[in-house]
Enzyme design. Structure first.
Site, mmCIF file in Angstrom:
data_model
loop_
_atom_site.group_PDB
_atom_site.id
_atom_site.type_symbol
_atom_site.label_atom_id
_atom_site.label_comp_id
_atom_site.label_asym_id
_atom_site.label_seq_id
_atom_site.Cartn_x
_atom_site.Cartn_y
_atom_site.Cartn_z
ATOM 1 N N LYS A 190 0.836 -1.212 0.000
ATOM 2 C CA LYS A 190 0.000 0.000 0.000
ATOM 3 C C LYS A 190 0.866 1.256 0.000
ATOM 4 O O LYS A 190 0.660 2.160 -0.796
ATOM 5 C CB LYS A 190 -0.900 0.001 1.247
ATOM 6 C CG LYS A 190 -1.567 1.338 1.525
ATOM 7 C CD LYS A 190 -2.425 1.330 2.769
ATOM 8 C CE LYS A 190 -1.702 1.508 4.077
ATOM 9 N NZ LYS A 190 -1.313 2.897 4.407
ATOM 10 N N ASN A 191 1.827 1.308 0.919
ATOM 11 C CA ASN A 191 2.564 2.553 1.101
ATOM 12 C C ASN A 191 3.564 2.838 -0.021
ATOM 13 O O ASN A 191 4.076 3.947 -0.120
ATOM 14 C CB ASN A 191 3.267 2.567 2.466
ATOM 15 C CG ASN A 191 2.252 2.722 3.591
ATOM 16 O OD1 ASN A 191 1.089 3.056 3.340
ATOM 17 N ND2 ASN A 191 2.683 2.468 4.823
ATOM 18 N N CYS B 165 -4.227 12.588 13.422
ATOM 19 C CA CYS B 165 -4.889 11.309 13.165
ATOM 20 C C CYS B 165 -5.229 10.662 14.498
ATOM 21 O O CYS B 165 -5.013 11.258 15.551
ATOM 22 C CB CYS B 165 -4.040 10.417 12.283
ATOM 23 S SG CYS B 165 -2.659 9.698 13.106
ATOM 24 N N ARG C 286 0.336 14.715 13.171
ATOM 25 C CA ARG C 286 1.245 14.223 12.128
ATOM 26 C C ARG C 286 1.533 15.401 11.193
ATOM 27 O O ARG C 286 0.876 15.569 10.176
ATOM 28 C CB ARG C 286 0.629 13.045 11.378
ATOM 29 C CG ARG C 286 0.623 11.765 12.210
ATOM 30 C CD ARG C 286 -0.039 10.639 11.489
ATOM 31 N NE ARG C 286 0.753 10.123 10.388
ATOM 32 C CZ ARG C 286 0.312 9.177 9.551
ATOM 33 N NH1 ARG C 286 -0.885 8.675 9.695
ATOM 34 N NH2 ARG C 286 1.082 8.738 8.576
ATOM 35 N N ASP D 198 4.842 0.384 11.920
ATOM 36 C CA ASP D 198 3.611 -0.238 11.414
ATOM 37 C C ASP D 198 3.451 -1.692 11.852
ATOM 38 O O ASP D 198 2.437 -2.325 11.555
ATOM 39 C CB ASP D 198 3.552 -0.139 9.873
ATOM 40 C CG ASP D 198 3.350 1.285 9.398
ATOM 41 O OD1 ASP D 198 2.921 2.123 10.209
ATOM 42 O OD2 ASP D 198 3.633 1.561 8.214
ATOM 43 N N ARG E 197 -8.588 -0.465 4.788
ATOM 44 C CA ARG E 197 -7.736 0.545 4.153
ATOM 45 C C ARG E 197 -6.391 -0.039 3.753
ATOM 46 O O ARG E 197 -5.796 0.391 2.776
ATOM 47 C CB ARG E 197 -7.489 1.710 5.123
ATOM 48 C CG ARG E 197 -8.705 2.538 5.416
ATOM 49 C CD ARG E 197 -8.355 3.722 6.283
ATOM 50 N NE ARG E 197 -7.264 4.497 5.679
ATOM 51 C CZ ARG E 197 -6.645 5.500 6.274
ATOM 52 N NH1 ARG E 197 -7.009 5.879 7.484
ATOM 53 N NH2 ARG E 197 -5.671 6.141 5.664
HETATM 54 N N1 EPU Z 1 7.153 14.241 10.507
HETATM 55 C C1 EPU Z 1 7.273 15.577 10.791
HETATM 56 N N2 EPU Z 1 7.082 16.471 9.786
HETATM 57 C C2 EPU Z 1 6.753 16.092 8.517
HETATM 58 C C3 EPU Z 1 6.637 14.714 8.230
HETATM 59 C C4 EPU Z 1 6.828 13.813 9.254
HETATM 60 O O1 EPU Z 1 7.549 15.957 11.911
HETATM 61 O O2 EPU Z 1 6.600 16.956 7.656
HETATM 62 C C5 EPU Z 1 7.333 13.246 11.576
HETATM 63 C C6 EPU Z 1 6.023 12.524 11.894
HETATM 64 O O3 EPU Z 1 5.221 13.239 12.793
HETATM 65 C C7 EPU Z 1 6.530 11.223 12.468
HETATM 66 C C8 EPU Z 1 7.788 10.949 11.653
HETATM 67 O O4 EPU Z 1 8.178 12.223 11.114
HETATM 68 O O5 EPU Z 1 6.865 11.385 13.813
HETATM 69 C C9 EPU Z 1 7.621 9.936 10.553
HETATM 70 O O6 EPU Z 1 6.687 10.365 9.606
HETATM 71 P P1 EPU Z 1 6.800 9.992 8.060
HETATM 72 O O7 EPU Z 1 6.665 11.265 7.299
HETATM 73 O O8 EPU Z 1 7.995 9.158 7.841
HETATM 74 O O9 EPU Z 1 5.511 9.129 7.843
HETATM 75 P P2 EPU Z 1 4.428 9.260 6.724
HETATM 76 O O10 EPU Z 1 5.065 9.432 5.399
HETATM 77 O O11 EPU Z 1 3.377 10.235 7.128
HETATM 78 C C10 EPU Z 1 4.429 6.707 6.229
HETATM 79 C C11 EPU Z 1 3.406 5.611 6.170
HETATM 80 C C12 EPU Z 1 2.931 5.277 7.572
HETATM 81 C C13 EPU Z 1 4.134 4.838 8.397
HETATM 82 C C14 EPU Z 1 5.201 5.944 8.379
HETATM 83 C C15 EPU Z 1 6.470 5.559 9.105
HETATM 84 C C16 EPU Z 1 2.376 6.022 4.042
HETATM 85 C C17 EPU Z 1 1.185 6.414 3.280
HETATM 86 N N3 EPU Z 1 2.288 6.061 5.368
HETATM 87 O O12 EPU Z 1 3.766 7.826 6.805
HETATM 88 O O13 EPU Z 1 2.050 4.156 7.419
HETATM 89 O O14 EPU Z 1 3.737 4.593 9.708
HETATM 90 O O15 EPU Z 1 5.537 6.268 7.020
HETATM 91 O O16 EPU Z 1 7.036 4.462 8.531
HETATM 92 O O17 EPU Z 1 3.385 5.649 3.476
HETATM 93 C C18 EPU Z 1 0.254 2.759 7.920
HETATM 94 O O18 EPU Z 1 0.441 2.196 6.829
HETATM 95 O O19 EPU Z 1 -0.513 2.296 8.793
HETATM 96 C C19 EPU Z 1 0.947 4.007 8.210
HETATM 97 C C20 EPU Z 1 0.588 4.851 9.158
#
Ligand code: EPU
Length: 418
Positions: A22-23, A116, A121, A304, A396
């Site tokens: 998915k991701n 969320c 986030r 995850d 999802r």
């Molecule tokens: N963060 C910031 N600022 C930003 C972006 C992120 O502070 O602009 C922080 C977040 O708050 C968090 C950390 O950085 O503490 C990691 O966030 P990241 O941006 O890496 O996560 P994401 O891209 O929002 C993806 C996956 C998540 C998974 C995380 C971590 C997708 C669509 N989602 O989220 O997947 O937990 O990476 O590996 O790729 C799930 O599939 O259930 C899910 C939540």
């Protein structure tokens, strides 16, 4: 709304096929916005989140269709650059259109994703990245409003190796003028898959799989086909399903090299592991040993799979500590697991999990994708009946998980929750 009804106690045995990630698929789909014409992405499960991102692309004027195992995107009619609130609020990953829309139109208007279920986030790293690439970005009326006449390459040091920010910056940078260097980039396989797709479109990227990505902007990209990678989190969830039920499950069509952190922990917890290039077998006969886990960015233990690990450790012969470092409050599953008899004490972002002899079925409620997975796993191991409500969360990220579990011998079915 549907719920799962599980009667626990069956050992899971047999073979299961892991679906596409998915991701990884989400940014692959939005990356198609960078080119004119038709892109086909194979090995994509028709998950709710995949349908949501396709709906968003359709709103933008592209034609995006979801098949049983593939997504086709035709961008010939692309004409809008706004991701509306009503869609973004249902899926934060909608932010993945920011980079491609800026690259394509020089403009983007994206509803600001809120918090969320487990807390804030932020998307500041996405926004700062776009600014570094020369975009003017304002926040107005709950929207990110970004403009750039032509994006230009830049040196970008990420404070944290955010998966989403790395993906968005990468998609914008491939079409920028000049060189971009992303330091402290995410190394998740999802990002490597995205970079490989972009390369296939004609992008010039070096350092794939490392924390420094060098991108040389190009004037033109072309549409192409791409094979998505297997879902390492779905794989990890089935590995834990085998472990928690004292089962013997062979996972096919997976990438064990993407799952090493989880496999190592499972082995220490008492599982026998056999693996090939695209399969892995997880078996358990003896007790579940307590094993501490700290979530980390890839290649560390993934956040995850944290909820699923807590479910497993609830039945360990001893006490373990699970520390969440990526999302400090991602513990909504803990109170629900307690309803099944788990003994978990929280202190800040650490769960102390005292293994109990057995879990007992009870009604529980899903709060997010991975929390739901952990409740299903616990239900499979619990004595008696467990009803898991609000399973739209699990849909999802897992495609008809009950069918795969039944095929392995689980007693689980979907019912209307009256
Ligand atoms: N963060 C910031 N600022 C930003 C972006 C992120 O502070 O602009 C922080 C977040 O708050 C968090 C950390 O950085 O503490 C990691 O966030 P990241 O941006 O890496 O996560 P994401 O891209 O929002 C993806 C996956 C998540 C998974 C995380 C971590 C997708 C669509 N989602 O989220 O997947 O937990 O990476 O590996 O790729 C799930 O599939 O259930 C899910 C939540």
């Amino acid at each position: 709304m549907d719920k799962f009804v599980i009667t626990g106690g069956n050992k899971l045995c047999g073979e299961v096929t892991v679906g596409g990630a998915k991701n990884a698929a989400l940014p692959l789909i939005t990356a198609s916005l960078l080119v004119r014409g038709q892109s086909r992405i194979f090995n994509v499960q028709p998950l709710t989140d995949i349908r949501t991102i396709c709906r968003l692309l359709n709103i933008l004027g592209a034609e995006c269709s979801v098949g049983d195992d593939m997504v086709i995107v035709d961008t010939s009619g692309l004409k809008n650059y706004e991701a509306p609130y009503k869609l973004v609020k249902t899926m934060r990953a909608s932010i993945y259109v920011l980079g491609p829309l800026l690259a394509h139109f020089g403009r983007a208007r994206i509803s600001l994703p809120g918090g969320c279920a487990w807390g804030p986030r932020p998307v500041n790293l996405h926004i700062e990245g776009m600014r570094k690439l020369g975009a003017e970005v304002a926040l107005e009326g709950g929207y990110i409003i970004a403009r750039a006449r032509r994006l230009r390459g830049a040196n970008i040091d990420l404070d944290f190796p955010s998966v989403g920010a790395t993906g968005n910056i990468l998609m914008a940078a491939v079409a920028a003028k000049g060189e971009t260097v992303i330091n402290n980039a995410a190394r998740e396989p999802d990002i490597s898959a995205l970079a490989e797709f972009l390369q296939k479109m004609g992008a010039r990227i070096e350092g794939i799989g490392t924390s420094t990505l060098h991108i040389q902007g190009v004037d033109e990209l072309h549409s192409c086909d791409f094979n998505n990678i297997p879902d390492r989190i779905e794989a990890g969830t089935f590995m834990v399903a085998s472990a928690i039920t004292a089962g013997d499950v062979k996972l096919n069509h997976c990438r064990p090299d993407h799952c090493q952190a989880a496999l190592q922990k499972l082995q220490i917890a008492g599982c026998d592991i056999e693996q090939g290039v695209d399969w892995v077998r997880v078996r358990r006969d003896g007790d579940i040993q307590p094993v501490n886990v700290t979530t980390e960015v890839y290649p560390g233990y993934p956040t995850d799979l944290q909820a699923q690990w807590i479910a497993l450790m609830s039945l360990a012969k001893g006490t373990s500590w699970v520390i969440e470092t990526i999302y400090k409050d991602r513990f909504t599953h803990v109170a629900e697991l307690a309803r099944l008899g788990a003994e978990i004490t929280m202190k800040d972002s650490t769960a102390m999990v005292k293994g109990v002899g057995k879990l007992k079925g009870a009604p529980v409620m899903s709060t997010d994708i991975r929390a739901s997975a952990s409740l299903i796993l616990a239900g499979l191991a619990a004595e008696g009946r467990t009803d898991v409500t609000r399973i739209y969360h699990i849909d999802r990220g897992y495609y008809r998980i009950e069918d795969k579990l039944v095929q392995l011998g689980a007693d689980i079915h979907r019912e209307r929750d009256e």
